[in-house]
Design a protein around this motif. Structure first.
Motif, PDB file in Angstrom:
ATOM      1  N   GLU A 196       0.800  -1.223   0.000  1.00  0.00           N
ATOM      2  CA  GLU A 196       0.000   0.000   0.000  1.00  0.00           C
ATOM      3  C   GLU A 196       0.832   1.272   0.000  1.00  0.00           C
ATOM      4  OE1 GLU A 196      -0.504  -1.694   4.247  1.00  0.00           O
ATOM      5  OE2 GLU A 196       0.094  -2.397   2.254  1.00  0.00           O
ATOM      6  N   GLU A 197       0.210   2.309  -0.507  1.00  0.00           N
ATOM      7  CA  GLU A 197       0.819   3.627  -0.698  1.00  0.00           C
ATOM      8  C   GLU A 197       1.891   3.587  -1.782  1.00  0.00           C
ATOM      9  OE1 GLU A 197      -1.220   5.322   0.727  1.00  0.00           O
ATOM     10  OE2 GLU A 197      -1.831   3.993   2.334  1.00  0.00           O
ATOM     11  N   SER A 198       1.629   2.808  -2.813  1.00  0.00           N
ATOM     12  CA  SER A 198       2.546   2.749  -3.948  1.00  0.00           C
ATOM     13  C   SER A 198       2.359   3.980  -4.829  1.00  0.00           C
ATOM     14  CB  SER A 198       2.290   1.488  -4.776  1.00  0.00           C
ATOM     15  OG  SER A 198       1.038   1.566  -5.433  1.00  0.00           O
ATOM     16  N   LEU A 199       3.331   4.236  -5.691  1.00  0.00           N
ATOM     17  CA  LEU A 199       3.229   5.387  -6.585  1.00  0.00           C
ATOM     18  C   LEU A 199       2.183   5.187  -7.673  1.00  0.00           C
ATOM     19  CD1 LEU A 199       6.934   6.553  -7.094  1.00  0.00           C
ATOM     20  CD2 LEU A 199       5.255   7.284  -5.407  1.00  0.00           C
ATOM     21  N   SER A 200       1.915   3.943  -8.024  1.00  0.00           N
ATOM     22  CA  SER A 200       0.998   3.695  -9.140  1.00  0.00           C
ATOM     23  C   SER A 200      -0.428   3.418  -8.708  1.00  0.00           C
ATOM     24  CB  SER A 200       1.492   2.491  -9.953  1.00  0.00           C
ATOM     25  OG  SER A 200       1.443   1.307  -9.178  1.00  0.00           O
ATOM     26  N   THR A 314      15.302  -0.170  -4.122  1.00  0.00           N
ATOM     27  CA  THR A 314      14.116   0.584  -3.743  1.00  0.00           C
ATOM     28  C   THR A 314      12.876  -0.028  -4.369  1.00  0.00           C
ATOM     29  OG1 THR A 314      14.474   2.105  -5.588  1.00  0.00           O
ATOM     30  CG2 THR A 314      15.391   2.731  -3.442  1.00  0.00           C
ATOM     31  N   THR A 315      11.716   0.308  -3.832  1.00  0.00           N
ATOM     32  CA  THR A 315      10.460  -0.225  -4.360  1.00  0.00           C
ATOM     33  C   THR A 315       9.883   0.639  -5.465  1.00  0.00           C
ATOM     34  OG1 THR A 315       9.415   0.796  -2.427  1.00  0.00           O
ATOM     35  CG2 THR A 315       9.758  -1.585  -2.361  1.00  0.00           C
ATOM     36  N   ALA A 316      10.469   1.799  -5.709  1.00  0.00           N
ATOM     37  CA  ALA A 316      10.081   2.657  -6.833  1.00  0.00           C
ATOM     38  C   ALA A 316      11.343   3.342  -7.339  1.00  0.00           C
ATOM     39  CB  ALA A 316       9.043   3.693  -6.407  1.00  0.00           C
ATOM     40  N   GLU A 317      11.323   3.744  -8.608  1.00  0.00           N
ATOM     41  CA  GLU A 317      12.507   4.361  -9.180  1.00  0.00           C
ATOM     42  C   GLU A 317      12.797   5.708  -8.513  1.00  0.00           C
ATOM     43  OE1 GLU A 317      12.153   5.426 -13.313  1.00  0.00           O
ATOM     44  OE2 GLU A 317       9.986   5.632 -13.170  1.00  0.00           O
ATOM     45  N   ARG A 318      14.074   5.948  -8.229  1.00  0.00           N
ATOM     46  CA  ARG A 318      14.497   7.121  -7.467  1.00  0.00           C
ATOM     47  C   ARG A 318      14.369   8.407  -8.277  1.00  0.00           C
ATOM     48  NH1 ARG A 318      20.155   5.880  -4.919  1.00  0.00           N
ATOM     49  NH2 ARG A 318      19.478   7.327  -3.278  1.00  0.00           N
ATOM     50  N   GLY A 327       4.064   7.766   1.242  1.00  0.00           N
ATOM     51  CA  GLY A 327       3.982   6.972   2.464  1.00  0.00           C
ATOM     52  C   GLY A 327       3.227   7.665   3.574  1.00  0.00           C
ATOM     53  N   THR A 328       2.557   6.856   4.362  1.00  0.00           N
ATOM     54  CA  THR A 328       1.755   7.388   5.464  1.00  0.00           C
ATOM     55  C   THR A 328       2.500   7.345   6.787  1.00  0.00           C
ATOM     56  OG1 THR A 328       0.833   5.215   5.980  1.00  0.00           O
ATOM     57  CG2 THR A 328      -0.328   6.529   4.315  1.00  0.00           C
ATOM     58  N   GLY A 329       3.692   6.769   6.771  1.00  0.00           N
ATOM     59  CA  GLY A 329       4.426   6.605   8.021  1.00  0.00           C
ATOM     60  C   GLY A 329       4.228   5.229   8.609  1.00  0.00           C
ATOM     61  N   THR A 330       3.319   4.443   8.047  1.00  0.00           N
ATOM     62  CA  THR A 330       3.123   3.061   8.501  1.00  0.00           C
ATOM     63  C   THR A 330       3.418   2.070   7.393  1.00  0.00           C
ATOM     64  OG1 THR A 330       0.754   3.211   7.974  1.00  0.00           O
ATOM     65  CG2 THR A 330       1.416   3.669  10.246  1.00  0.00           C
ATOM     66  N   CYS A 331       3.130   2.422   6.160  1.00  0.00           N
ATOM     67  CA  CYS A 331       3.457   1.572   5.010  1.00  0.00           C
ATOM     68  C   CYS A 331       3.895   2.459   3.863  1.00  0.00           C
ATOM     69  CB  CYS A 331       2.270   0.707   4.594  1.00  0.00           C
ATOM     70  SG  CYS A 331       2.041  -0.742   5.639  1.00  0.00           S
ATOM     71  N   GLU A 332       5.146   2.319   3.442  1.00  0.00           N
ATOM     72  CA  GLU A 332       5.684   3.196   2.410  1.00  0.00           C
ATOM     73  C   GLU A 332       6.291   2.377   1.279  1.00  0.00           C
ATOM     74  OE1 GLU A 332       8.003   6.457   3.811  1.00  0.00           O
ATOM     75  OE2 GLU A 332       6.936   6.589   5.706  1.00  0.00           O
ATOM     76  N   TRP A 333       5.456   2.023   0.319  1.00  0.00           N
ATOM     77  CA  TRP A 333       5.917   1.303  -0.862  1.00  0.00           C
ATOM     78  C   TRP A 333       6.180   2.293  -1.997  1.00  0.00           C
ATOM     79  CZ3 TRP A 333       6.816  -3.965  -1.590  1.00  0.00           C
ATOM     80  CH2 TRP A 333       6.574  -4.774  -0.462  1.00  0.00           C
ATOM     81  N   ASP A 334       6.495   3.514  -1.630  1.00  0.00           N
ATOM     82  CA  ASP A 334       6.758   4.561  -2.620  1.00  0.00           C
ATOM     83  C   ASP A 334       8.257   4.773  -2.830  1.00  0.00           C
ATOM     84  OD1 ASP A 334       7.278   5.577  -0.119  1.00  0.00           O
ATOM     85  OD2 ASP A 334       6.141   7.424  -0.384  1.00  0.00           O
ATOM     86  N   GLU A 391      16.427   3.872   2.307  1.00  0.00           N
ATOM     87  CA  GLU A 391      17.323   3.391   1.260  1.00  0.00           C
ATOM     88  C   GLU A 391      18.716   4.006   1.304  1.00  0.00           C
ATOM     89  OE1 GLU A 391      15.501   7.127  -0.225  1.00  0.00           O
ATOM     90  OE2 GLU A 391      14.756   5.364   0.850  1.00  0.00           O
ATOM     91  N   THR A 392      18.877   5.127   1.985  1.00  0.00           N
ATOM     92  CA  THR A 392      20.184   5.792   2.017  1.00  0.00           C
ATOM     93  C   THR A 392      20.910   5.636   3.347  1.00  0.00           C
ATOM     94  OG1 THR A 392      19.143   7.887   2.644  1.00  0.00           O
ATOM     95  CG2 THR A 392      19.529   7.512   0.299  1.00  0.00           C
ATOM     96  N   THR A 393      20.174   5.493   4.442  1.00  0.00           N
ATOM     97  CA  THR A 393      20.814   5.378   5.755  1.00  0.00           C
ATOM     98  C   THR A 393      20.810   3.952   6.295  1.00  0.00           C
ATOM     99  OG1 THR A 393      18.766   5.771   6.996  1.00  0.00           O
ATOM    100  CG2 THR A 393      20.051   7.715   6.298  1.00  0.00           C
ATOM    101  N   GLY A 394      19.920   3.102   5.771  1.00  0.00           N
ATOM    102  CA  GLY A 394      19.789   1.750   6.288  1.00  0.00           C
ATOM    103  C   GLY A 394      18.993   1.673   7.575  1.00  0.00           C
ATOM    104  N   TYR A 395      18.439   2.801   8.018  1.00  0.00           N
ATOM    105  CA  TYR A 395      17.687   2.824   9.274  1.00  0.00           C
ATOM    106  C   TYR A 395      16.347   2.127   9.093  1.00  0.00           C
ATOM    107  CZ  TYR A 395      15.303   4.605  13.418  1.00  0.00           C
ATOM    108  OH  TYR A 395      14.616   4.705  14.599  1.00  0.00           O
ATOM    109  N   TRP A 396      16.056   1.175   9.997  1.00  0.00           N
ATOM    110  CA  TRP A 396      14.777   0.471   9.939  1.00  0.00           C
ATOM    111  C   TRP A 396      13.666   1.407  10.406  1.00  0.00           C
ATOM    112  CZ3 TRP A 396      13.823  -4.124   7.678  1.00  0.00           C
ATOM    113  CH2 TRP A 396      14.934  -4.905   7.341  1.00  0.00           C
ATOM    114  N   LEU A 397      12.741   1.719   9.512  1.00  0.00           N
ATOM    115  CA  LEU A 397      11.767   2.766   9.771  1.00  0.00           C
ATOM    116  C   LEU A 397      10.730   2.389  10.816  1.00  0.00           C
ATOM    117  CD1 LEU A 397      11.400   3.905   6.064  1.00  0.00           C
ATOM    118  CD2 LEU A 397      12.547   5.140   7.900  1.00  0.00           C
TER     119      LEU A 397
END
Length: 495
Positions: A196-200, A314-318, A327-334, A391-397
C-alpha cells in the motif's frame, strides 16, 4: 520426507551452535511460541541445511534467518501455523495468520527437513474454516499454487500436492470471480498486494498490476503441471491456455515500450508511467518470453536514478518526482526498501541469470545486491529483520516498534540455496547447480545437509583443496558420493 539426524557429509553441525547461543543472548524473549529459544538450536540442528563461507556476515545472517523463522511456528488446535507478525494484528485471521507472505513462507520452508510445519500451515489456510479456506485468505494476492509446486520440486511428495489440487483449483476460480476483468487481466488494490501507498496505485484503486497477473500466470502454470501429474489432460490444457493468455496479456498490455519496463495499468487503461520493483516480478515466474528484449528492464537495478540505492533495491525508481512522497508513516511502498520486494527481485534476477541469454546483468550484479541485502539486516549492530528501511541510511523505519521485530515477510535462505550457491530444483532426478558467486569472490564455501529428493546434497567450492580436503575445485555430492565436479565455479548437472 524427514531426516531424523544430521547427515552432513562435510560440515560438523556443532560448529554452528554458537550462532543460536548468541542470538538467544542478544534478546529478551518476550514472545515464545511452539519452538522457544531454549529449543531453537535443537530445532535447527534437526531441520536446516548447513552453510559456511569466508564472509562472516553472510554466514551469520544465514543462521539468524533460520533462528528467527522458527519463532513464527505456532501451535494451534488444527496443527502448526506460520505467522507473519509475532504480535497480534487486528486484521489477521484465526491464529494471527496473514496470507500476504504465504508464498515466501513456502519457498523458505521447503528446505526445512521436517515437512509438517509448512504442510499443516497450508492445510489450515485451505481447510481451517470448517473444511473451507480461511475467511481472510483472499485479503492478499497469492502465488500459493506456484510455491507449492516449487516445493514439490524439492521434496517430490506427489501425494501431498495431488491431495491439495482440488483446493488449488477452487482457489483459482475464486480469484477469477473476484478480480478478473473481461479482457482476462486481473486487477488489485495495492493494499491487497501488501504494497500500500505505492506510486501507481491506492487502497481503493482497481489497477492492473504486474503482481497479481504474474501470480495468476504462475498459479495456472502450476495447476497445468499438477493436472498432468494427475493424468488429467483436459485440465492440463485448460490451465495451460490460461497461463498462455496471461503471458501474452502481460507482455502486450503491461510492457511500457518507452520506459522499457513492466508497469501498472490504471483503471483508464493507461500506463502509470512509473517504474516500480513490481515490474521485475514477471521474471520471478519466468513469464517474459526469451529473446524478445524484455531483459533490458534489468539495467534499472544498476542505475542510481533507478532502483540502486546504498542499502539495497528501492520499491520505486528514485528518479520519479513522486519518490518517497506517498507513504503514510506506517506503510511506504513509494521507494523505501522492503525485504518482501527485495527477495522477490533477487529470485527473479537469479531466474534471469539462469534462463535468459542476456548481457544486461551478471553474477557480480547479483552478488552486489545479495551483499547489500545482508548488510541491511542489522539494527544497532545486531542481526535484525523488520518491515522496511530507509534506502540511504539503512535505518529500519519501524525498528523500534515491537510489531516489526522478526517480521516474517520475505525469504533469505532460499536465495542463498537456489541463487547464490545455485541448487536449481528440477522435476527429474538430475542435480543442477549454477552458483552466482563471482569466480574470485570467495576461496571456499560449502552448503551441506540439504534434503533434496530424499537425498542429502552437498555443494562445495575449494580453490586450493586445503579447506575441505576433497580436492581442488567445485564439487557436488549426493549422500557423500561425488556426482559432479569442475575446476571452476560454473554450472554443473549430474548425469
Amino acid at each position: 520426507m524427514k531426516s531424523d539426524k544430521n547427515t552432513a557429509a562435510i560440515l560438523n553441525v556443532e560448529d554452528y551452535k554458537h550462532y543460536a547461543d548468541y542470538f538467544n543472548r542478544m534478546e529478551d524473549e518476550n514472545i515464545a511460541k511452539a519452538v522457544p529459544n531454549d529449543s531453537a538450536w535443537a530445532w535447527m540442528k534437526s531441520n536446516i541445511p548447513l552453510f559456511e563461507c569466508p564472509q562472516d556476515n553472510f554466514e551469520e545472517m544465514y543462521y539468524f534467518r533460520w533462528w528467527s523463522l522458527r519463532k513464527h511456528i505456532t501451535d494451534t488446535p488444527q496443527g502448526y501455523a506460520i505467522t507473519e507478525f509475532l504480535v497480534n494484528r487486528s486484521y489477521a485471521d484465526k491464529y494471527n495468520l496473514i496470507a500476504c507472505a504465504l508464498g515466501h513462507h513456502i519457498y523458505e520452508f521447503r528446505w526445512v527437513h521436517d515437512p509438517k510445519y509448512i504442510e499443516q500451515n497450508v492445510n489450515i489456510w485451505y481447510r481451517g474454516n470448517e473444511g473451507k479456506p480461511m475467511k481472510k485468505f483472499h485479503k492478499f494476492s497469492s502465488w500459493t499454487a506456484d510455491a507449492l509446486y516449487n516445493r514439490y520440486l524439492v521434496n517430490k511428495d506427489k501425494n501431498y500436492l495431488l491431495d491439495l489440487y482440488p483446493d488449488l483449483v477452487n482457489d483459482y476460480n475464486v480469484w477469477e470471480e473476484e478480480r478478473q476483468r473481461p479482457d482476462g487481466l486481473f486487477w488489485q488494490n495495492d493494499v491487497k498486494d501488501g504494497m500500500e501507498e505505492s506510486l501507481s496505485g491506492g487502497r481503493h484503486v482497481r489497477n492492473v498490476r504486474p503482481t497479481i497477473n504474474s501470480y495468476m500466470y504462475a498459479n495456472a502454470e502450476a495447476l497445468a503441471k499438477i493436472a498432468k501429474m494427475k493424468g488429467d489432460s483436459e485440465k492440463q490444457q485448460y490451465f495451460k491456455a490460461k497461463s498462455d493468455t496471461l503471458q501474452n496479456l502481460v507482455e502486450t498490455k503491461l510492457w511500457n515500450k518507452d520506459a522499457e519496463f513492466f508497469e501498472t495499468l490504471t483503471e483508464k487503461d493507461t500506463s502509470s508511467n512509473v517504474r516500480e520493483a513490481i515490474g521485475f516480478i514477471p521474471w520471478y515466474f519466468n513469464l517474459p518470453k526469451k529473446n524478445k528484449g524484455f531483459e533490458v528492464a534489468w539495467k534499472q537495478i544498476k542505475d542510481e536514478t533507478g532502483f540502486s540505492a546504498p542499502f539495497g533495491l528501492t520499491t520505486a525508481e528514485r528518479r520519479s518526482p513522486r519518490f518517497r512522497s506517498h507513504g503514510t508513516g506506517t506503510c511506504e511502498w513509494d521507494g523505501a526498501v522492503w525485504p518482501f520486494a527485495t527477495s522477490q527481485t533477487l529470485t527473479a534476477m537469479a531466474n534471469v541469470l539462469n534462463h535468459y541469454n542476456q548481457e544486461v546483468v551478471d553474477n557480480n550484479d547479483y552478488f552486489k545486491q545479495m551483499n547489500l541485502y545482508v548488510e541491511s539486516q542489522y539494527y544497532r549492530g545486531r542481526p535484525y529483520i523488520g518491515e522496511y528501511l530507509d534506502e540511504t541510511t539503512g535505518y529500519w523505519l519501524m525498528g523500534d516498534r515491537e510489531r516489526s521485530r522478526y517480521y516474517n515477510h520475505s525469504t533469505f535462505n532460499d536465495l542463498i540455496i537456489t541463487g547464490l550457491v545455485g541448487l536449481r530444483p528440477r522435476v527429474d532426478d538430475k542435480i543442477e547447480v549454477n552458483p552466482l558467486i563471482p569466480q574470485e569472490k570467495w576461496d571456499w564455501f560449502c552448503l551441506d545437509n540439504v534434503l533434496y529428493h530424499g537425498d542429502i546434497i552437498t555443494i562445495l567450492w575449494d580453490k586450493t583443496g586445503e579447506k575441505y580436503n576433497r580436492g581442488k575445485g567445485f564439487k557436488v555430492f549426493r549422500n557423500g558420493e561425488e556426482i559432479a565436479a569442475s575446476e571452476k565455479l560454473e554450472k554443473l548437472i549430474s548425469k
